[in-house]
Design a protein around this motif. Structure first.
Motif, mmCIF file in Angstrom:
data_model
loop_
_atom_site.group_PDB
_atom_site.id
_atom_site.type_symbol
_atom_site.label_atom_id
_atom_site.label_comp_id
_atom_site.label_asym_id
_atom_site.label_seq_id
_atom_site.Cartn_x
_atom_site.Cartn_y
_atom_site.Cartn_z
ATOM 1 N N PHE A 185 0.845 -1.201 0.000
ATOM 2 C CA PHE A 185 0.000 0.000 0.000
ATOM 3 C C PHE A 185 0.878 1.247 0.000
ATOM 4 N N ASP A 186 1.830 1.278 0.924
ATOM 5 C CA ASP A 186 2.719 2.438 1.019
ATOM 6 C C ASP A 186 3.537 2.612 -0.254
ATOM 7 N N PHE A 187 4.068 1.501 -0.763
ATOM 8 C CA PHE A 187 4.936 1.565 -1.937
ATOM 9 C C PHE A 187 4.145 1.988 -3.179
ATOM 10 N N ASN A 188 2.983 1.384 -3.377
ATOM 11 C CA ASN A 188 2.174 1.709 -4.554
ATOM 12 C C ASN A 188 1.495 3.062 -4.447
ATOM 13 N N TRP A 195 -3.513 15.280 -1.590
ATOM 14 C CA TRP A 195 -2.652 14.113 -1.857
ATOM 15 C C TRP A 195 -1.934 13.632 -0.602
ATOM 16 N N ARG A 196 -1.815 14.505 0.411
ATOM 17 C CA ARG A 196 -1.120 14.127 1.639
ATOM 18 C C ARG A 196 -1.936 13.174 2.512
ATOM 19 N N VAL A 197 -3.251 13.231 2.408
ATOM 20 C CA VAL A 197 -4.127 12.481 3.315
ATOM 21 C C VAL A 197 -3.844 10.982 3.308
ATOM 22 N N PRO A 198 -3.761 10.320 2.135
ATOM 23 C CA PRO A 198 -3.490 8.873 2.143
ATOM 24 C C PRO A 198 -2.152 8.516 2.791
ATOM 25 N N PHE A 199 -1.130 9.343 2.583
ATOM 26 C CA PHE A 199 0.171 9.077 3.201
ATOM 27 C C PHE A 199 0.077 9.111 4.727
ATOM 28 N N LEU A 200 -0.652 10.078 5.245
ATOM 29 C CA LEU A 200 -0.760 10.224 6.696
ATOM 30 C C LEU A 200 -1.629 9.135 7.313
ATOM 31 N N LEU A 201 -2.688 8.730 6.613
ATOM 32 C CA LEU A 201 -3.565 7.690 7.134
ATOM 33 C C LEU A 201 -2.874 6.328 7.206
ATOM 34 N N SER A 202 -1.824 6.159 6.431
ATOM 35 C CA SER A 202 -1.136 4.866 6.414
ATOM 36 C C SER A 202 -0.569 4.500 7.778
ATOM 37 N N SER A 203 -0.324 5.503 8.635
ATOM 38 C CA SER A 203 0.251 5.226 9.949
ATOM 39 C C SER A 203 -0.657 4.329 10.781
ATOM 40 N N ILE A 204 -1.959 4.458 10.605
ATOM 41 C CA ILE A 204 -2.910 3.617 11.338
ATOM 42 C C ILE A 204 -2.727 2.155 10.934
ATOM 43 N N MET A 258 9.128 1.194 6.577
ATOM 44 C CA MET A 258 8.223 1.636 5.522
ATOM 45 C C MET A 258 7.215 2.643 6.061
ATOM 46 N N GLY A 259 6.673 2.368 7.235
ATOM 47 C CA GLY A 259 5.681 3.259 7.823
ATOM 48 C C GLY A 259 6.241 4.645 8.108
ATOM 49 N N ILE A 260 7.449 4.697 8.636
ATOM 50 C CA ILE A 260 8.078 5.990 8.928
ATOM 51 C C ILE A 260 8.293 6.787 7.647
ATOM 52 N N GLY A 261 8.801 6.108 6.611
ATOM 53 C CA GLY A 261 9.046 6.786 5.340
ATOM 54 C C GLY A 261 7.785 7.338 4.719
ATOM 55 N N THR A 262 6.718 6.549 4.727
ATOM 56 C CA THR A 262 5.464 6.969 4.105
ATOM 57 C C THR A 262 4.835 8.138 4.850
ATOM 58 N N ILE A 304 14.145 6.149 -0.928
ATOM 59 C CA ILE A 304 15.192 5.146 -0.726
ATOM 60 C C ILE A 304 14.891 4.317 0.523
ATOM 61 N N LEU A 305 14.439 4.977 1.581
ATOM 62 C CA LEU A 305 14.074 4.270 2.807
ATOM 63 C C LEU A 305 12.953 3.266 2.525
ATOM 64 N N GLN A 306 11.968 3.671 1.736
ATOM 65 C CA GLN A 306 10.896 2.754 1.361
ATOM 66 C C GLN A 306 11.435 1.564 0.570
ATOM 67 N N GLY A 307 12.351 1.838 -0.352
ATOM 68 C CA GLY A 307 12.899 0.768 -1.176
ATOM 69 C C GLY A 307 13.676 -0.251 -0.369
ATOM 70 N N VAL A 308 14.486 0.234 0.580
ATOM 71 C CA VAL A 308 15.244 -0.674 1.438
ATOM 72 C C VAL A 308 14.288 -1.546 2.245
ATOM 73 N N ALA A 309 13.223 -0.932 2.776
ATOM 74 C CA ALA A 309 12.251 -1.681 3.576
ATOM 75 C C ALA A 309 11.556 -2.752 2.753
ATOM 76 N N LEU A 310 11.113 -2.402 1.549
ATOM 77 C CA LEU A 310 10.408 -3.377 0.713
ATOM 78 C C LEU A 310 11.345 -4.482 0.245
ATOM 79 N N GLY A 311 12.626 -4.148 0.097
ATOM 80 C CA GLY A 311 13.596 -5.154 -0.315
ATOM 81 C C GLY A 311 13.693 -6.305 0.668
#
Length: 454
Positions: A43-46, A206-215, A111-115, A140-147
């Motif tokens: 979800f975060d990556f896509n 556009w920021r709303v989905p990124f912030l909601l991901s923390s839940i 991943m959560g922190i980056g998003t 880059i932080l997201q990529g390392v996490a997904l890796g």
């Protein structure tokens, strides 16, 4: 070579048969927990990928030429793919040395922190060049996490003692996290954009989905912390022999499994290139070249992702009965041909043909992707399996996911036609098809219980 080294998959097999590796966690519980965490990661990556195609270009890479903004935005999206093999090696090392569970929790947290941070990031208009630099750093932080995420989640499932002869099916549920993650991301973007003007969405919505991901991340962390270690790794820990517990998994991987690494790269290239050409470049193409609205194009891809989800599960199930290669080769061959139909269907500008274009393409890719978790796991021994599953597959993502969408933008701008892009699709599909066709020759000597599905 010692006798134990010549049977690299024996640890995972005995656990699968139930002879060893007792666990209080059922296979369904482990599958659900692994899948939930991976859904959140995807979800975060896509979410970033969809936003890169829709709005991030002008906000972080303003230019008089819209193509330039889109290209730079997609380049930022592609940076994560360069980071994924790094994450695969790092998480693979610790996952093979100290366990799958710990690395999965760490990957999800990263991943959560980056998003969440991306949702708070000022744009170019506010802080200038620092904005795109910070965006790249967080990507880059997201990529390392997904890796490190996918391999660990897949192994928690396919290494479970109760997976037995259904590794393809249970592993497919982990693979299905990708379309579910995209469905959630695209659905949330469409929902948010539907309740505000396009200007408001481009400005702050556009920021709303990124912030909601923390839940979602908090929920995922809680679920993962309840799990035990995988059955196969528990066995490896119990035996703890010098032969099986290698000090540097990446070195052992390259030394003992060079053919299998190439196989994972070849198959992974077909999956990554096909998926990101369809979802990321295809989404940008439908919006900027054909004229679909942001919401309309997202809805089409969302529907296609549902098809993708079911194709993954069906092909994973079939791979347990027919062998891994049958649905995988069908999928990659079909997508290689379909690449010549996808863009003409989008060019009609009509929802139904465009929806068919996306859906059929993802159906073929789902057939390729469904068995991949089990197929990759069956290439490597338990002692290097995390690193092995991560390394080649994420390395293929550098080309297929990071470079190919950018190359597609350049080809379209250079030739004014999608035919060269379709030729690239067909070429990559042919490489993946040949890889699958010959892989059995590279691994037929492996323990029959782990390689018999080839």
């Amino acid at each position: 070579m010692a006798a134990t080294e010549s049977r690299p998959t024996e640890v995972g097999v005995s656990g699968a048969d139930g002879a060893q590796g007792e666990s209080k966690d059922s296979i369904r519980k482990v599958t659900t927990a692994s899948m939930v965490g991976t859904v959140i990661e995807w979800f975060d990556f896509n979410l970033f990928g969809a936003m890169a195609a829709l709005v991030l270009g002008p906000l972080f890479f303003p230019s008089d030429n819209p193509v330039t903004s889109t290209l730079l935005s997609l380049a930022t999206f592609g940076v994560a793919f360069v980071a994924r093999p790094v994450g695969g090696v790092i998480f693979g090392h610790f996952g093979d040395r100290y366990g799958r569970k710990k690395t999965l929790v760490t990957a999800l947290l990263m991943m959560g922190i980056g998003t969440f941070a991306i949702g708070l990031l000022p744009t170019y208009a506010a802080i200038g060049v620092a904005a795109p630099i910070l965006l790249v750093a967080l990507r880059i932080l997201q990529g390392v996490a997904l890796g490190g995420e996918y391999a660990g989640a897949a192994l928690m499932v396919v290494e479970h003692k109760d997976a037995a002869n259904r590794r393809g099916f249970f592993g497919a549920w982990v693979g299905s996290a990708s379309p579910i993650g995209y469905i959630l991301a695209a659905g949330l973007i469409a929902l948010v954009s539907a309740f505000m003007s396009e200007d408001a969405f481009n400005s702050w919505g556009w920021r709303v989905p990124f912030l909601l991901s923390s839940i979602m991340v908090i929920v995922g962390l809680y679920i993962r912390l309840q799990l035990e270690e995988s059955s196969a790794f528990q066995e490896l820990e119990d035996e703890a022999s010098d032969v099986e517990k290698v000090k540097l998994p990446i070195v052992e991987l390259v030394r003992r499994y060079p053919k299998q690494i190439l196989s994972s790269i070849g198959a992974g290239l077909g999956i990554h290139a096909g998926y990101y050409l369809s979802i990321i470049f295809g989404l940008a193409y439908a919006r900027t070249e054909v004229g679909f609205s942001s919401t309309g194009s997202l809805v089409l891809v969302l529907i296609a992702s549902v098809v993708y989800f079911f194709a993954i599960l069906i092909s994973g199930h079939l791979s347990d009965r027919l062998g891994r290669r049958v649905p995988m080769m069908f999928g990659v061959a079909g997508f290689g041909v379909w690449g010549f139909f996808l863009f003409p269907l989008l060019d009609t500008g009509q929802a139904v043909p465009a929806g068919i274009g996306f859906s059929v393409g993802l159906f073929f890719l789902g057939s390729l992707y469904g068995p991949i978790s089990a197929w990759l796991a069956e290439l490597f021994g338990t002692e290097v399996r995390y690193t092995g599953l991560s390394f080649g597959f994420t390395l293929a993502a550098v080309i297929g996911g990071g470079l190919i969408p950018m190359a597609a933008v350049w080809l379209l701008d250079r030739f004014g036609s999608t035919v060269p892009i379709s030729i690239v699709v067909a070429t990559i599909s042919a490489i993946a098809f040949v890889t699958l066709a010959v892989t059995k020759l590279a691994v037929h000597h492996q323990d029959k219980d782990m390689s018999g599905a080839n």
